[in-house]
Design an enzyme around this catalytic site. Structure first.
Site, PDB file in Angstrom:
ATOM      1  N   GLY A 247       0.791  -1.221   0.000  1.00 18.55           N
ATOM      2  CA  GLY A 247       0.000   0.000   0.000  1.00 18.55           C
ATOM      3  C   GLY A 247       0.826   1.275   0.000  1.00 18.55           C
ATOM      4  O   GLY A 247       0.467   2.259  -0.654  1.00 18.55           O
ATOM      5  N   THR A 248       1.930   1.278   0.724  1.00 21.67           N
ATOM      6  CA  THR A 248       2.757   2.487   0.801  1.00 21.67           C
ATOM      7  C   THR A 248       3.323   2.853  -0.566  1.00 21.67           C
ATOM      8  O   THR A 248       3.273   4.017  -0.982  1.00 21.67           O
ATOM      9  CB  THR A 248       3.893   2.305   1.821  1.00 21.67           C
TER      10      THR A 248
ATOM     11  N   SER B  58      -2.948  -3.597  -0.063  1.00 17.16           N
ATOM     12  CA  SER B  58      -1.821  -4.384   0.452  1.00 17.16           C
ATOM     13  C   SER B  58      -2.304  -5.775   0.838  1.00 17.16           C
ATOM     14  O   SER B  58      -3.341  -5.920   1.504  1.00 17.16           O
ATOM     15  CB  SER B  58      -1.207  -3.682   1.662  1.00 17.16           C
TER      16      SER B  58
ATOM     17  N   CYS C 186       1.900   1.395  12.002  1.00 18.28           N
ATOM     18  CA  CYS C 186       2.915   2.050  11.178  1.00 18.28           C
ATOM     19  C   CYS C 186       3.566   3.238  11.880  1.00 18.28           C
ATOM     20  O   CYS C 186       4.591   3.736  11.449  1.00 18.28           O
ATOM     21  CB  CYS C 186       2.293   2.503   9.862  1.00 18.28           C
TER      22      CYS C 186
END
Length: 383
Positions: free
Chosen positions: A69-70, A201, A326
Site C-alpha cells: 500500500g505504501t 496491500s 505504522c
C-alpha cells in the site's frame, strides 16, 4: 495468544500458503524468460491479475502489482503531479487529501509541499467521516488529484467515496483511494465508487507481506520505477511470483467469505463494545457507530496511557494496539484522534482492537475482563 490487532497485519491463510509454496521451493523461473519454465510463471501472474480485477470490477490491464500500500500511495500521488511544473504558478499542481489519511499519503504530501506543490486537507467531522460539503471550496483550477481513504485504519470509519467522486467528476479531477483498510472487509467496486486509482496491500487480507496492487482506470499512470519494462512497462523489476500468487488467492478468499466473516465480527464487536462502555467509566467510543468496518473498535480511556495498557495486555496474552502499527514508535497523540476533536489526554488513552472472525466469544470475554482490570489498575496507580 489472542490477536486483536488485525488492522496491523493478518496471519497468512492456509490456502494462501499452499498456493505460494510451489513458487517458493521449485517454480523459480523468471516470468520474463522465453522458455517454458519462465512463461508458465508469467501465466500464473496473469491469472492472479484477472482474479484480482474481478474482485473490484476492473479490467486485468488496469491492475499493477506493487510491494504494498505504501508504494501504491506514493506512486499515485507522484503520478498526479508528474505533468506539473512547481515553478509555474499557473500550473503548480494542487492535491486535496483528508486530514486522517495514512502516513503514506500525508508524508508524501509533506515532500510534495517541500518541492513547491500545494496540498489542502479536507477535515473530518466528530464521527471521523470527511465533511464532503467542504470539498468544492478546496477545489482549484490546478487541482490534479483528490485522495481520500476508503476506510480509516485507526477508527474504522467508511468514507463517502461515491459522493466525493461525483463532485470530482464535475471538475474532471481524478480520485484516488487508499483501500488498504477497506478491501476485503467491505464490498469494493471501482465502477460503483467512481475512483480512478485504488491501492491495496496483501497482508491486511491474510496474504503475504511485501506485495499489493494499484488499480489505475484505463491504465492511465506513468512509471515511477524504470528498468526492464515489467508490469506493462509501468512498474519495472522482476515480479514477486509467490507473493502475487498469494495475493490473488487471498483476494478471492476474502471476497468469497466476506459475508460470513463480517457477520461474526460484528456480533463479537457489539458484545465487546457494550460491555466496555457499560462497565468502565470515563470512556469514549471513537468513530461512527454505523459507518465503520465490522471488526474495528477504538476506545479512549480517560486518565491512562494506552501504550502502558497495551504492554499490560501483552503480558496477559493479548495483542492489541495503541493506534496505527505504522507509527507505533511515535509518542505524539494520533493525528486521527486529534482530527476528530479529542484532547491530548483522551487521544493518548486510545486503544484500538481490530477483530477477525476467528476470535471466540470466550476470548472476547477474556479481552474485556483484562481491559477492565488493567484500566482500573492504571487509574488507581495514577490516583
Amino acid at each position: 495468544m489472542i490477536y486483536v490487532d488485525n488492522a496491523a497485519t493478518t496471519p497468512i491463510s492456509r490456502r494462501v500458503c499452499r498456493a505460494m509454496w510451489p513458487y517458493i521451493i521449485g517454480n523459480y523461473g523468471n516470468p520474463s524468460s522465453i522458455y517454458d519454465y519462465g512463461i508458465n510463471n508469467k501465466l500464473v501472474i496473469e491469472n492472479s491479475r484477472k482474479t484480482i480485477a474481478s474482485t473490484i470490477g476492473a479490467k486485468p490491464e488496469e491492475i499493477f502489482f506493487t510491494s504494498g500500500g505504501t508504494e501504491g500511495d506514493n506512486w499515485v500521488l507522484r503520478n498526479a503531479v508528474s505533468g506539473c511544473s512547481s515553478n509555474d504558478n499557473k500550473h503548480r499542481g494542487h492535491i486535496i487529501v483528508s486530514n486522517i489519511e495514512h502516513h503514506a499519503i500525508l508524508n508524501t504530501c509533506n515532500e510534495l509541499i517541500n518541492e513547491g506543490y500545494d496540498v489542502d486537507y479536507l477535515k473530518v467531522k466528530r464521527n471521523g467521516i470527511v465533511d464532503v460539503s467542504m470539498l468544492e471550496k478546496l477545489i482549484r483550477h490546478d487541482t490534479v488529484l483528490i485522495s481520500v481513504m476508503l476506510v480509516n485504519n485507526e477508527i474504522g470509519t467508511i468514507q463517502p467515496l461515491k459522493e466525493i467522486c461525483d463532485i470530482a467528476y464535475g471538475y474532471e479531477i481524478p480520485v484516488h483511494t487508499d483501500a488498504v483498510a477497506g478491501y476485503g472487509h467491505i464490498p469494493v467496486d471501482v465502477n460503483v465508487l467512481g475512483v480512478n486509482y485504488l491501492s491495496v496491500s496483501a497482508h491486511k487480507i491474510r496474504g503475504p507481506k511485501g506485495v499489493g496492487f494499484v488499480y489505475a482506470r484505463d491504465a492511465k499512470i506513468k512509471p515511477m520505477i524504470y528498468g526492464g519494462g515489467q508490469e506493462m512497462k509501468k512498474r519495472s523489476g522482476t515480479e514477486n511470483v509467490a507473493g502475487i500468487v498469494g495475493l490473488g488467492v487471498a483476494a478471492k478468499e476474502a471476497q468469497d467469505t466476506i459475508g460470513e466473516r463480517t457477520r461474526v465480527e460484528f456480533r463479537t464487536r457489539e458484545y465487546m463494545k457494550s460491555r466496555i462502555l457499560k462497565e468502565i467509566p470515563n470512556v469514549v467510543f471513537n468513530g461512527d457507530e454505523i459507518q465503520r468496518v465490522s471488526g474495528n473498535l477504538n476506545f479512549s480511556f480517560k486518565g491512562i496511557t494506552a501504550g502502558t495498557l497495551v504492554v499490560m495486555l501483552d503480558k496477559q496474552g493479548i495483542c492489541a494496539s495503541a493506534g496505527s502499527a505504522c507509527s507505533s514508535g511515535d509518542s505524539k497523540p494520533s493525528h486521527v484522534l486529534k482530527a476528530i476533536g479529542l484532547d491530548d489526554d483522551m487521544a493518548s488513552g486510545s486503544l484500538r482492537l481490530t477483530l477477525d472472525h476467528n476470535i471466540s466469544m470466550k476470548e472476547a470475554e477474556y479481552c474485556v475482563n483484562c481491559i477492565k482490570y488493567d484500566v482500573f489498575k492504571l487509574r488507581n496507580l495514577v490516583e
